[in-house]
Motif scaffolding. Sequence first.
Motif, short mmCIF file in Angstrom:
data_model
loop_
_atom_site.label_atom_id
_atom_site.label_comp_id
_atom_site.label_asym_id
_atom_site.label_seq_id
_atom_site.Cartn_x
_atom_site.Cartn_y
_atom_site.Cartn_z
N UNK A 40 0.75 -1.18 -0.01
CA UNK A 40 -0.07 0.22 0.01
C UNK A 40 1.02 1.33 0.02
N UNK A 41 0.41 2.32 -0.77
CA UNK A 41 1.10 3.47 -0.80
C UNK A 41 1.25 4.04 0.88
N UNK A 42 2.54 4.86 1.13
CA UNK A 42 2.76 5.32 2.25
C UNK A 42 1.36 6.08 2.83
N UNK A 43 0.92 5.93 3.91
CA UNK A 43 -0.12 6.75 4.41
C UNK A 43 -1.69 6.31 3.94
N UNK A 44 -1.59 5.21 3.11
CA UNK A 44 -2.81 4.72 2.58
C UNK A 44 -3.34 3.68 3.21
N UNK A 45 -4.64 3.97 3.77
CA UNK A 45 -5.40 2.67 4.24
C UNK A 45 -6.66 2.33 3.68
N UNK A 46 -6.70 1.12 3.57
CA UNK A 46 -7.96 0.27 2.86
C UNK A 46 -8.98 0.38 3.76
N UNK A 47 -10.14 1.00 3.33
CA UNK A 47 -11.27 1.21 4.23
C UNK A 47 -12.63 0.60 3.26
N UNK A 48 -12.97 -0.44 3.09
CA UNK A 48 -14.02 -1.30 2.37
C UNK A 48 -15.29 -1.02 2.77
N UNK A 49 -16.11 -1.22 2.02
CA UNK A 49 -17.50 -1.12 2.27
C UNK A 49 -18.30 -2.49 2.57
N UNK A 50 -17.62 -3.19 2.07
CA UNK A 50 -18.03 -5.19 2.40
C UNK A 50 -16.69 -5.40 3.23
N UNK A 51 -17.37 -6.76 3.87
CA UNK A 51 -16.28 -7.61 4.52
C UNK A 51 -15.28 -8.21 3.57
N UNK A 52 -14.35 -8.87 4.02
CA UNK A 52 -13.33 -9.43 3.16
C UNK A 52 -12.92 -10.73 3.95
#
Length: 111
Positions: A40-52
């Motif tokens: 992931x790029x620096x400072x980027x966080x995945x924040x997804x609408x769906x569970x995974x």
Amino acid sequence: MRLENIFADLPEKAEQEQFLPLLAGANMRVERIVSFGQASPPGFWHDQEEAEWVILLAGSAGLRFEGHDEVLTLAPGDYLEIAAHRRHRVEWTDETLPTVWLAVHFRAEGA
């Protein structure tokens, strides 16, 4: 009916992760992800609408969850469920071998 193999036609090393949709339904989708050292790029966080739900099939990777200093190291066979909006990032993936993930994205009941 068509028989396929999750490891068939793995792309060569690439600049970008490779995503292959495998199955989709009203409340879920399944995809194969192949990583080649990406993170992931620096400072980027995945924040997804769906569970995974994700399982690592080959290679290795490090995942970090917001609020935790520890990086989870995944090896082949390791899997986990990531709740919707559980912020996380990929810290690293194997740079010498393809890292192959199977990801199931779904809407949890009551969500």
